[in-house]
Design a protein around this motif. Structure first.
Motif, PDB file in Angstrom:
ATOM      1  N   GLY A 187     -22.083  14.977  28.643  1.00 54.33           N
ATOM      2  CA  GLY A 187     -21.924  15.341  30.043  1.00 54.33           C
ATOM      3  C   GLY A 187     -20.622  16.055  30.359  1.00 54.33           C
ATOM      4  O   GLY A 187     -20.297  16.243  31.531  1.00 54.33           O
ATOM      5  N   MET A 188     -19.882  16.467  29.337  1.00 56.01           N
ATOM      6  CA  MET A 188     -18.574  17.053  29.573  1.00 56.01           C
ATOM      7  C   MET A 188     -18.633  18.510  30.022  1.00 56.01           C
ATOM      8  O   MET A 188     -17.796  18.968  30.787  1.00 56.01           O
ATOM      9  N   LYS A 189     -19.569  19.260  29.509  1.00 54.36           N
ATOM     10  CA  LYS A 189     -19.564  20.699  29.753  1.00 54.36           C
ATOM     11  C   LYS A 189     -19.617  20.998  31.242  1.00 54.36           C
ATOM     12  O   LYS A 189     -18.882  21.837  31.753  1.00 54.36           O
ATOM     13  N   GLN A 190     -20.479  20.286  31.974  1.00 56.64           N
ATOM     14  CA  GLN A 190     -20.582  20.505  33.407  1.00 56.64           C
ATOM     15  C   GLN A 190     -19.307  20.034  34.122  1.00 56.64           C
ATOM     16  O   GLN A 190     -18.798  20.682  35.045  1.00 56.64           O
ATOM     17  N   ALA A 191     -18.762  18.910  33.669  1.00 51.97           N
ATOM     18  CA  ALA A 191     -17.576  18.360  34.326  1.00 51.97           C
ATOM     19  C   ALA A 191     -16.364  19.272  34.175  1.00 51.97           C
ATOM     20  O   ALA A 191     -15.501  19.326  35.064  1.00 51.97           O
ATOM     21  N   LEU A 192     -16.278  19.984  33.068  1.00 45.95           N
ATOM     22  CA  LEU A 192     -15.099  20.812  32.797  1.00 45.95           C
ATOM     23  C   LEU A 192     -15.336  22.292  33.020  1.00 45.95           C
ATOM     24  O   LEU A 192     -14.484  23.117  32.707  1.00 45.95           O
ATOM     25  N   SER A 193     -16.503  22.649  33.530  1.00 42.16           N
ATOM     26  CA  SER A 193     -16.867  24.059  33.624  1.00 42.16           C
ATOM     27  C   SER A 193     -15.971  24.837  34.576  1.00 42.16           C
ATOM     28  O   SER A 193     -15.712  26.021  34.378  1.00 42.16           O
ATOM     29  N   ASP A 194     -15.478  24.190  35.631  1.00 40.78           N
ATOM     30  CA  ASP A 194     -14.679  24.924  36.609  1.00 40.78           C
ATOM     31  C   ASP A 194     -13.181  24.652  36.487  1.00 40.78           C
ATOM     32  O   ASP A 194     -12.398  25.059  37.347  1.00 40.78           O
ATOM     33  N   GLN A 195     -12.764  23.982  35.395  1.00 43.50           N
ATOM     34  CA  GLN A 195     -11.350  23.701  35.131  1.00 43.50           C
ATOM     35  C   GLN A 195     -10.670  23.001  36.316  1.00 43.50           C
ATOM     36  O   GLN A 195      -9.515  23.250  36.635  1.00 43.50           O
ATOM     37  N   ASP A 196     -11.379  22.133  36.953  1.00 42.41           N
ATOM     38  CA  ASP A 196     -10.843  21.387  38.086  1.00 42.41           C
ATOM     39  C   ASP A 196      -9.864  20.332  37.560  1.00 42.41           C
ATOM     40  O   ASP A 196     -10.215  19.519  36.702  1.00 42.41           O
ATOM     41  N   PRO A 197      -8.625  20.306  38.038  1.00 40.83           N
ATOM     42  CA  PRO A 197      -7.666  19.289  37.580  1.00 40.83           C
ATOM     43  C   PRO A 197      -8.165  17.869  37.802  1.00 40.83           C
ATOM     44  O   PRO A 197      -7.896  16.975  36.990  1.00 40.83           O
ATOM     45  N   ALA A 198      -8.899  17.672  38.901  1.00 38.50           N
ATOM     46  CA  ALA A 198      -9.434  16.331  39.156  1.00 38.50           C
ATOM     47  C   ALA A 198     -10.443  15.933  38.087  1.00 38.50           C
ATOM     48  O   ALA A 198     -10.495  14.770  37.665  1.00 38.50           O
ATOM     49  N   ALA A 199     -11.250  16.923  37.630  1.00 41.35           N
ATOM     50  CA  ALA A 199     -12.220  16.634  36.572  1.00 41.35           C
ATOM     51  C   ALA A 199     -11.508  16.298  35.275  1.00 41.35           C
ATOM     52  O   ALA A 199     -11.923  15.400  34.527  1.00 41.35           O
ATOM     53  N   SER A 200     -10.421  17.016  34.996  1.00 46.99           N
ATOM     54  CA  SER A 200      -9.653  16.724  33.781  1.00 46.99           C
ATOM     55  C   SER A 200      -9.059  15.327  33.833  1.00 46.99           C
ATOM     56  O   SER A 200      -9.047  14.597  32.831  1.00 46.99           O
ATOM     57  N   GLN A 201      -8.594  14.931  35.000  1.00 42.82           N
ATOM     58  CA  GLN A 201      -8.043  13.582  35.144  1.00 42.82           C
ATOM     59  C   GLN A 201      -9.149  12.541  34.984  1.00 42.82           C
ATOM     60  O   GLN A 201      -8.933  11.477  34.390  1.00 42.82           O
ATOM     61  N   ALA A 202     -10.357  12.849  35.490  1.00 38.05           N
ATOM     62  CA  ALA A 202     -11.486  11.925  35.328  1.00 38.05           C
ATOM     63  C   ALA A 202     -11.829  11.735  33.859  1.00 38.05           C
ATOM     64  O   ALA A 202     -12.180  10.632  33.420  1.00 38.05           O
ATOM     65  N   VAL A 203     -11.703  12.806  33.071  1.00 37.69           N
ATOM     66  CA  VAL A 203     -11.965  12.705  31.629  1.00 37.69           C
ATOM     67  C   VAL A 203     -10.924  11.807  30.970  1.00 37.69           C
ATOM     68  O   VAL A 203     -11.258  10.943  30.146  1.00 37.69           O
ATOM     69  N   ARG A 204      -9.633  11.997  31.340  1.00 39.48           N
ATOM     70  CA  ARG A 204      -8.585  11.157  30.756  1.00 39.48           C
ATOM     71  C   ARG A 204      -8.781   9.689  31.133  1.00 39.48           C
ATOM     72  O   ARG A 204      -8.611   8.794  30.294  1.00 39.48           O
ATOM     73  N   ASP A 205      -9.149   9.444  32.374  1.00 40.16           N
ATOM     74  CA  ASP A 205      -9.396   8.062  32.801  1.00 40.16           C
ATOM     75  C   ASP A 205     -10.579   7.455  32.049  1.00 40.16           C
ATOM     76  O   ASP A 205     -10.544   6.281  31.642  1.00 40.16           O
ATOM     77  N   MET A 206     -11.627   8.252  31.903  1.00 40.14           N
ATOM     78  CA  MET A 206     -12.807   7.748  31.189  1.00 40.14           C
ATOM     79  C   MET A 206     -12.459   7.390  29.750  1.00 40.14           C
ATOM     80  O   MET A 206     -12.867   6.341  29.232  1.00 40.14           O
ATOM     81  N   LEU A 207     -11.691   8.258  29.070  1.00 38.81           N
ATOM     82  CA  LEU A 207     -11.325   7.992  27.677  1.00 38.81           C
ATOM     83  C   LEU A 207     -10.478   6.727  27.565  1.00 38.81           C
ATOM     84  O   LEU A 207     -10.659   5.928  26.633  1.00 38.81           O
ATOM     85  N   ALA A 208      -9.557   6.535  28.487  1.00 39.58           N
ATOM     86  CA  ALA A 208      -8.727   5.325  28.445  1.00 39.58           C
ATOM     87  C   ALA A 208      -9.585   4.078  28.633  1.00 39.58           C
ATOM     88  O   ALA A 208      -9.438   3.078  27.894  1.00 39.58           O
ATOM     89  N   ASP A 209     -10.486   4.121  29.590  1.00 42.01           N
ATOM     90  CA  ASP A 209     -11.368   2.964  29.819  1.00 42.01           C
ATOM     91  C   ASP A 209     -12.309   2.748  28.636  1.00 42.01           C
ATOM     92  O   ASP A 209     -12.616   1.600  28.267  1.00 42.01           O
ATOM     93  N   LEU A 210     -12.777   3.829  28.059  1.00 36.98           N
ATOM     94  CA  LEU A 210     -13.702   3.724  26.921  1.00 36.98           C
ATOM     95  C   LEU A 210     -13.014   3.080  25.728  1.00 36.98           C
ATOM     96  O   LEU A 210     -13.570   2.177  25.084  1.00 36.98           O
ATOM     97  N   ASN A 211     -11.808   3.513  25.419  1.00 35.31           N
ATOM     98  CA  ASN A 211     -11.094   2.923  24.285  1.00 35.31           C
ATOM     99  C   ASN A 211     -10.785   1.453  24.533  1.00 35.31           C
ATOM    100  O   ASN A 211     -10.833   0.636  23.606  1.00 35.31           O
ATOM    101  N   ALA A 212     -10.497   1.105  25.764  1.00 35.43           N
ATOM    102  CA  ALA A 212     -10.264  -0.314  26.084  1.00 35.43           C
ATOM    103  C   ALA A 212     -11.540  -1.127  25.899  1.00 35.43           C
ATOM    104  O   ALA A 212     -11.516  -2.253  25.377  1.00 35.43           O
ATOM    105  N   LEU A 213     -12.685  -0.566  26.301  1.00 37.53           N
ATOM    106  CA  LEU A 213     -13.972  -1.255  26.133  1.00 37.53           C
ATOM    107  C   LEU A 213     -14.290  -1.450  24.660  1.00 37.53           C
ATOM    108  O   LEU A 213     -14.703  -2.539  24.232  1.00 37.53           O
ATOM    109  N   LEU A 214     -14.072  -0.412  23.859  1.00 33.72           N
ATOM    110  CA  LEU A 214     -14.390  -0.513  22.424  1.00 33.72           C
ATOM    111  C   LEU A 214     -13.446  -1.483  21.726  1.00 33.72           C
ATOM    112  O   LEU A 214     -13.860  -2.206  20.805  1.00 33.72           O
TER     113      LEU A 214
END
Length: 655
Positions: free
Chosen positions: A162-189
């Motif tokens: 689901g990343m391609k759509q989220a990053l398609s417009d280079q929105d800084p908020a979308a980039s921050q959402a990706v960083r937040d998701m990765l941090a939460d994902l690594n904590a879950l794993l």
């Protein structure tokens, strides 16, 4: 045909999934034919699952489709396509920039040209050095920025669908959402790796970040499987490139990410996934040979598909020790070959389980084996096939017609005599009383007189002691006689067990020695390289069997394809010699004579055209008075069963 938004048409992806998936009894018959022909039950079941029951796809068909699909994936494209695409875009940017500089006569333009001319040939290094370059052409600047955006999307989308759509417009908020998701994902794993219950944290994670996972995993393990599949594919992709390509692509992706925190989170994610799924193939190369350049995300998906199909072909081949259909990943099978393949595999799994559930096969310490219930079914099938070739299925009413001797009504009656112990025929008795009363003018009620009584005539059914001696020597296997011999024995066993229960049947198998065999043991016995035809020992056991039933008629049937070549010595050990010796023939004839004196008729079924056997059976027939048959192999069962029925009718008439 269409109704509203739905379309209807014929099912064209294999057998109808709503149809009955299998016929257990038919499947058992197929297994039985393989087992009786000399194969093991496991091999027979494996062969059935490979062919598929009732026209359904078997494992061989699914395996062929998986291999074909694997070759298609291998030809999908060039894994180094991302490098080629980045190089092409960089060339376009440089060409546009140089064209703009050529029209500018200033010294600054010449300095810019010099800077461009000294760029390294390595695409990654060139992209990195151009990060601080002051672009004079807006078109060139835009193309250069597209290189970094493209690489960033490819890297992330290769891991998260689901990343391609989220990053398609280079929105800084979308980039921050990706960083937040990765941090939460690594904590879950990490929590999952520590053995903690992640049910609730997973639900919270998906509620917040589910947009990045259109596959909609339902558990933490499903999420790990999904991510590890792509991560392993990315690792294999990198290992499939040349060292120069691998180094260049790695530096390009690192440059494209730009964010050290994002790169660190991705590296941590890769390490977590590798630790959680160490059994995946992380290190081998993917042998792709297509020519169409693939983007990084496309290449990773192609390698992931290739890994799926390589695992599927191994699972469907079922060649590793202890392989079962439970080893096959149904979800992967459906993802790669379609839902129809999953339907077929589930039907095969259910067939295997249903054979056990219905009691046809059993698992023990020695593996799979046919049960007595299965043997009854195989005997019934074999007997039905025999009777289909006989003139009449009524052969077998082999009774003694001496009246008043036992328990089978003849349908007729006679007057009662003093001492008769047979059942009164009530209908005939009352009928006689009514006629007598009417003739004498006596009014009702009718009274019975001694002369009115009649008894129901019965026939005494005679029992037989049957010994079926079957040759188990290896020549029976070599000439394809093993299966028909077993089917014949099972057909006769079923006939005796169901229609002539008063008969006592014993199956005796012989090669270098002889032994008693139950129907189950006969069905399961496998060919062995044993030379020797010890008919003497078999006849000795047959003699003991008939003598244990002195009130039964002795019936001895022998099926063999070779003259006797073995006999027992006085100490009980077997002696074998080929060509046969006079001692072996003399010992065998001694048993024939003993059976003849006992009154047992010995009928022999000679398979093949062995001259020594022909001379021997002729001699036995002359001494014993029995008969010799030379049936075609496919008619062996007809001859043996018919002879058994004929023998019983014969001693019924002579009784």
């Amino acid at each position: 045909m269409s109704v509203g938004k739905f379309r209807y048409g014929p099912w064209d992806d294999g057998p109808d999934p709503l149809a009955s998936p299998y016929d257990v009894r038919e499947a058992l018959d197929q297994l039985g034919r393989e087992v009786l022909a000399g194969g093991s039950l496991r091999e027979a079941l494996r062969e059935l699952l490979r062919r598929g029951p009732n026209g359904r796809r078997g494992l061989d068909d699914l395996l062929a489709r998986a291999r074909k699909r694997r070759e298609q994936v291998r030809r999908r494209g060039d894994l180094a396509g991302t490098l080629d695409r980045a190089r092409q875009m960089l060339d376009q940017a440089l060409a546009a920039e140089k064209d703009t500089l050529a029209r500018d006569p200033s010294d600054d333009a010449r300095m810019h040209e010099l800077e461009l001319d000294t760029l390294p040939d390595d695409t990654a290094r060139a992209v990195r050095e151009l990060s601080s370059y002051d672009w004079q052409s807006p078109e060139a600047r835009q193309t250069y920025e597209q290189i970094q955006a493209m690489l960033r999307r490819e890297v992330l989308d290769a891991q998260f669908a689901g990343m391609k759509q989220a990053l398609s417009d280079q929105d800084p908020a979308a980039s921050q959402a990706v960083r937040d998701m990765l941090a939460d994902l690594n904590a879950l794993l990490a929590a999952h790796a520590r053995g903690e219950d992640t049910t609730d944290p997973f639900a919270a994670f998906m509620e917040q970040h589910g947009e990045f996972f259109p596959e909609n995993p339902r558990t933490t393990d499903e999420l790990i499987d999904l991510l590890a599949r792509r991560a392993a594919a990315a690792e294999r992709l990198m290992r499939s490139l040349s060292p120069e390509q691998r180094d260049e692509l790695a530096r390009l992706m690192q440059e494209a990410l730009g964010d050290p925190n994002l790169a660190s989170q991705l590296a941590q994610l890769r390490d977590n996934l590798r630790a959680l799924r160490p059994g995946l193939d992380w290190d081998s190369q993917a042998r792709m040979r297509g020519e169409q350049p693939l983007g990084y995300g496309e290449a990773v998906e192609a390698v992931a598909d290739l890994a799926d199909l390589e695992a599927l072909t191994e699972q469907l081949a079922q060649e590793h020790p202890g392989a079962t259909l439970d080893d096959v990943d149904v979800e992967t099978l459906e993802r790669q070959l379609g839902p129809g393949a999953g339907v077929d595999l589930r039907a095969l799994r259910e067939l295997e389980r249903e054979l056990e559930r219905q009691g046809y096969i059993a698992r023990g310490s020695e593996g799979l084996r046919l049960t007595p219930k299965a043997l009854r079914r195989l005997g019934e099938t074999a007997l039905r096939r025999v009777f289909q070739q006989l003139e009449s299925s009524g052969r077998g009413d082999h009774d003694d017609h001496r009246t008043g001797a036992a328990d089978e009504p003849t349908g007729s009656s006679r007057e009662w005599r003093f001492g008769d112990e047979h059942p009164i025929d009530a209908t005939r008795t009352v009928h006689n009383a009514v006629l007598r009363s009417a003739g004498s003018g006596i009014a009702l009620p009718v009274r019975l007189d001694v002369e009115d009584f009649e008894i129901a005539e019965t026939e005494r059914r005679t029992s037989a002691a049957v010994a079926l001696c079957v040759d188990l020597s290896y020549s029976m296997v070599q000439e394809g006689r093993w299966g028909p011999m077993k089917q014949t024995a099972l057909a006769l066993s079923h006939l005796v067990a169901t229609r002539f229960r008063q008969d006592a049947l014993e199956i005796i198998g012989f090669d270098r020695t002889a032994r008693r065999l139950s129907p189950v043991q006969l069905a399961e016995i496998e060919p062995d390289w044993i030379q020797g035809t010890n008919l003497q020992h078999a006849l000795m056991l047959a003699g003991r069997h008939v003598r244990r039933h002195p009130d039964a008629e002795p019936v001895i049937l022998v099926v063999t394809d070779g003259e006797p070549t073995a006999h027992l010595l006085p100490d009980g050990s077997p002696f074998f010699s080929w060509p046969t010796t006079h001692e072996t023939l003399r010992a065998t004839i001694t048993e024939v004579d003993a059976l003849t004196r006992y009154g047992a008729t010995l009928n022999l079924f000679m398979l093949g055209e062995d001259e020594g056997l022909a001379r021997f059976v002729d001699a036995v027939a002359r001494r014993n008075g029995g008969r010799v048959f030379t049936p075609d192999l496919e008619r062996l069962g007809d001859f043996v069963v018919s002879d058994y029925l004929r023998a019983r009718r014969g001693f019924r008439r002579s009784a």
